[in-house]
Design a protein around this motif. Structure first.
Motif, PDB file in Angstrom:
ATOM      1  N   PRO A   1       2.552   6.710   9.354  1.00 18.98           N
ATOM      2  CA  PRO A   1       3.353   6.504   8.145  1.00 18.98           C
ATOM      3  C   PRO A   1       2.648   6.935   6.860  1.00 18.98           C
ATOM      4  O   PRO A   1       3.297   7.361   5.901  1.00 18.98           O
ATOM      5  N   GLN A   2       1.317   6.834   6.830  1.00 18.00           N
ATOM      6  CA  GLN A   2       0.578   7.295   5.660  1.00 18.00           C
ATOM      7  C   GLN A   2       0.737   8.798   5.493  1.00 18.00           C
ATOM      8  O   GLN A   2       0.917   9.308   4.381  1.00 18.00           O
TER       9      GLN A   2
ATOM     10  N   TYR B   1       0.818  -1.216   0.000  1.00 17.89           N
ATOM     11  CA  TYR B   1       0.000   0.000   0.000  1.00 17.89           C
ATOM     12  C   TYR B   1       0.852   1.266   0.000  1.00 17.89           C
ATOM     13  O   TYR B   1       0.510   2.255  -0.643  1.00 17.89           O
ATOM     14  N   THR B   2       1.974   1.232   0.718  1.00 17.54           N
ATOM     15  CA  THR B   2       2.802   2.427   0.817  1.00 17.54           C
ATOM     16  C   THR B   2       3.267   2.887  -0.560  1.00 17.54           C
ATOM     17  O   THR B   2       3.191   4.077  -0.895  1.00 17.54           O
ATOM     18  N   GLN B   3       3.753   1.953  -1.378  1.00 16.67           N
ATOM     19  CA  GLN B   3       4.176   2.352  -2.717  1.00 16.67           C
ATOM     20  C   GLN B   3       2.987   2.813  -3.545  1.00 16.67           C
ATOM     21  O   GLN B   3       3.075   3.818  -4.255  1.00 16.67           O
TER      22      GLN B   3
ATOM     23  N   VAL C   1       4.036   9.652   3.964  1.00 16.84           N
ATOM     24  CA  VAL C   1       4.073   9.488   2.507  1.00 16.84           C
ATOM     25  C   VAL C   1       3.507  10.733   1.831  1.00 16.84           C
ATOM     26  O   VAL C   1       4.103  11.271   0.883  1.00 16.84           O
TER      27      VAL C   1
END
Length: 484
Positions: free
Chosen positions: A216-217, A188-190, A220
C-alpha cells in the motif's frame, strides 16, 4: 413538494421524513390519498425499512402543512392494510409486511471460505483498545477544551496534542522536534501522501524504497506520480550506500524495524543515508510504524535525531491504540512545515479535534504509557507462544524478525508449496496471512531463488482466538511440507 410553513415549526420538528405528494396530487388524488400513496411507495421501495419509526401525526402534519386528522386517518388506513403498525410507547412504525424482497441472484456466486483466523501482519489486537482510559481522557478533554477548539483550527493539528507529542517523542524515541514542526494527520498513509505531493511539487520524480516493504505504501507513491528505485536488503538493513546511484530525490525507510524482515538499520547505514541527503539535497522519510514494541534488544532511537532538517519522522497510533482512530504525525524539517500544512489544509482542512484532545490528555496523564507497556507484555507473550508452538510442531521452520514488532517471518523448508499455492491453501483453512513475495517491491526486479516464506502477524487475534489461529497455521505448514 410540501414544506413546513414557518421557521418556528421547522426548528422544533422532532423527526425528518421526506415525502413527495406532488405525484399523487397530479393524478387527481386528494391530500389523504396522496399521502397514503407516498407512504406506500416509500415502504415498497425500501426507503423506509421495517421497524422505521414515523413522525407523530402532529409532527408530520406540521411538516406537510396539512390537517392533523388527515395524517392520522392515513396512518390508520395503512395500518389496516398492513403497511404500518402501532406499538405501545413507540408510536407508528413500518410493519414487517411492507419490506421489499431482494431477488435471488441469477446464478450462485462461488463460495469463498470465511476468514476465521486473522494473522495478517501490521495489525494490533483492537479488542485491547483502552476504552475506559480513553473515555476518561475524553471527558477531561471535553471539560477543559476552549470553545475555539471546535472551530476551524490550525491544519497542523491542535497545539495540545502537538505539545504532548513533542515531549513524548523526545522521551521515548529520541526525536528532536518542537510543537511548531509537528503536523497531525489522518494516519501514516495521509502523511506520506502529503509529503509526496510536496516532493513532486519540488521536482522530485523518484523515491528510493526498500526491496521488500508494504505494497500500500508503493500505491501511495505511484498515485502521487512518483517512481520508485529499490534498495537491496541484507542483515544490516537497506543498502543506503547505494542511494547516490538511484537518481532518487527522497528515500522512505523503516530503520528501527525493517518491514517485513525485522532487521534494524545499522548505524553506519543510517549515517550514510543522512550524508546522502545532505550532499544531494534529498529527504529521508523515517516510517516508525511500530517503534514502541521492542522485546529482546534495547530500543533503537529515531534516525531523525541525526539531522532533523533532512529526516522526517513519521509515526502513528495505529499499532499502539487502533487503526480506526486515524491519528498519525510528521516531525518535519522547518522548510517543509508550511508546504505540508498547506497540503493538509487542502486535503481535509484539519483532523478531528476531539480525538486529538483525547490523545493529548491520554499522553499527559500517563495512561498512554501504561497501555503501551501492557500491550508490549501481551505481544511478547504471543511472540513467545508462536515460537514455542513452531519449535514443537514445525521445527523445520526458521523463524526470524522477532526481536520487535507485531509479526514474524517464517521460512519454510525447500520443496514446500510455492507462495501462491500457500495463499490458496490458507484461504481454504480460513487463514488470512501474507507471504514474503507479496511484500516484494516491483522495481527490485525478479526475486532471487529462496525457500517460500510466510509473514505472520500475531497481534490481531484476541487472546481466546490465538490458539486456534496457531493450530490452523500449523495445519497449513504440515500441508505445505515436501515429500509424499
Amino acid at each position: 413538494m410540501w414544506f413546513i410553513g414557518g421557521m418556528e415549526s421547522w426548528a422544533t420538528f422532532g423527526g425528518d421524513l421526506h415525502l413527495d405528494l406532488t405525484a399523487g396530487r397530479s393524478r387527481g388524488l386528494g391530500l389523504r390519498a396522496a399521502l397514503e400513496d407516498a407512504l406506500r411507495e416509500a415502504v415498497r421501495t425500501g426507503r423506509l425499512p421495517r421497524g422505521t419509526r414515523l413522525p407523530s401525526s402532529r409532527e408530520l402534519s406540521r411538516d406537510l402543512g396539512i390537517a392533523r386528522n388527515t395524517v392520522a386517518e392515513a396512518y390508520a388506513q395503512l395500518s389496516a392494510e398492513g403497511w404500518l403498525a402501532s406499538r405501545q410507547g413507540s408510536g407508528t412504525v413500518v410493519a414487517d409486511r411492507g419490506t421489499p424482497s431482494v431477488p435471488a441472484p441469477a446464478s450462485p456466486a462461488p463460495r469463498t471460505p470465511a476468514v476465521r483466523h486473522d494473522l495478517m501482519p501490521g495489525r494490533p489486537d483492537v479488542s485491547r483498545f483502552p476504552r475506559s482510559a480513553w473515555l476518561a481522557a475524553a471527558r477531561r478533554a471535553l471539560a477543559t477544551a476552549p470553545h475555539e477548539a471546535f472551530g476551524y483550527t490550525d491544519p497542523r493539528g491542535r497545539i495540545e496534542l502537538r505539545r504532548a507529542l513533542a515531549g513524548y517523542l523526545a522521551r521515548v524515541r529520541g526525536v528532536r522536534t518542537d510543537p511548531e514542526r509537528l503536523l497531525v494527520c489522518a494516519g501514516y498513509t495521509q502523511g506520506l501522501g502529503l509529503l509526496c505531493e510536496v516532493l513532486r511539487e519540488q521536482g522530485v520524480g523518484t523515491v528510493a524504497v526498500e526491496e521488500y516493504g508494504l505494497p500500500p505504501q508503493l500505491e501511495v507513491l505511484s498515485a502521487k506520480g512518483l517512481a520508485t528505485a529499490a534498495l537491496p536488503l541484507d542483515a544490516g538493513g537497506a543498502r543506503t550506500d547505494l542511494l547516490a546511484g538511484t537518481g532518487a530525490g527522497a528515500a522512505v525507510l523503516t530503520p528501527a524495524h525493517q518491514f517485513p524482515t525485522g532487521v534494524p538499520l545499522r548505524a553506519a547505514r543510517r549515517a550514510a543515508a543522512v550524508a546522502w541527503a545532505r550532499e544531494s539535497g534529498g529527504l529521508v522519510v523515517e516510517d516508525d510504524y511500530d517503534g514502541e514494541f521492542r522485546y529482546d534488544r534495547q530500543p533503537v532511537g529515531a534516525m531523525q535525531a541525526l539531522d532533523p532538517e533532512r529526516v522526517v519522522h513519521a509515526g502513528t497510533v495505529s499499532k499502539s491504540l487502533a487503526p480506526g482512530l486515524r491519528i498519525g504525525w510528521l516531525a518535519l524539517p522547518a522548510a517543509l512545515v508550511g508546504p505540508v500544512a498547506r497540503r493538509k489544509e487542502l486535503a481535509d482542512g484539519q483532523s478531528g479535534v476531539m480525538d486529538q484532545l483525547t490523545l493529548a490528555e491520554l499522553i499527559a496523564s500517563g495512561a498512554y504509557d501504561r497501555h503501551v507497556r501492557r500491550s508490549r507484555l501481551q505481544y511478547r507473550r504471543r511472540r513467545d507462544r508462536l515460537v514455542a508452538v513452531l519449535a514443537e510442531r514445525a521445527p523445520e521452520v526458521r523463524v526470524t524478525g522477532i526481536a520487535a514488532g507485531l509479526h514474524a517471518v517464517l521460512e519454510l523448508p525447500p520443496g514446500s508449496l510455492d507462495e501462491e499455492e500457500l495463499r490458496r491453501q490458507a484461504a481454504w483453512l480460513g487463514l488470512s496471512l501474507n507471504t514474503l513475495g507479496w511484500c516484494r517491491t516491483p522495481s527490485a526486479g525478479p526475486e532471487p531463488e529462496r525457500p517460500p516464506a510466510l509473514v505472520i502477524g500475531y497481534g490481531t487475534p484476541s487472546d481466546r482466538a490465538f490458539e486456534p489461529a496457531l493450530d490452523a497455521l500449523c495445519t497449513l505448514i504440515r500441508l505445505s511440507a515436501p515429500g509424499p
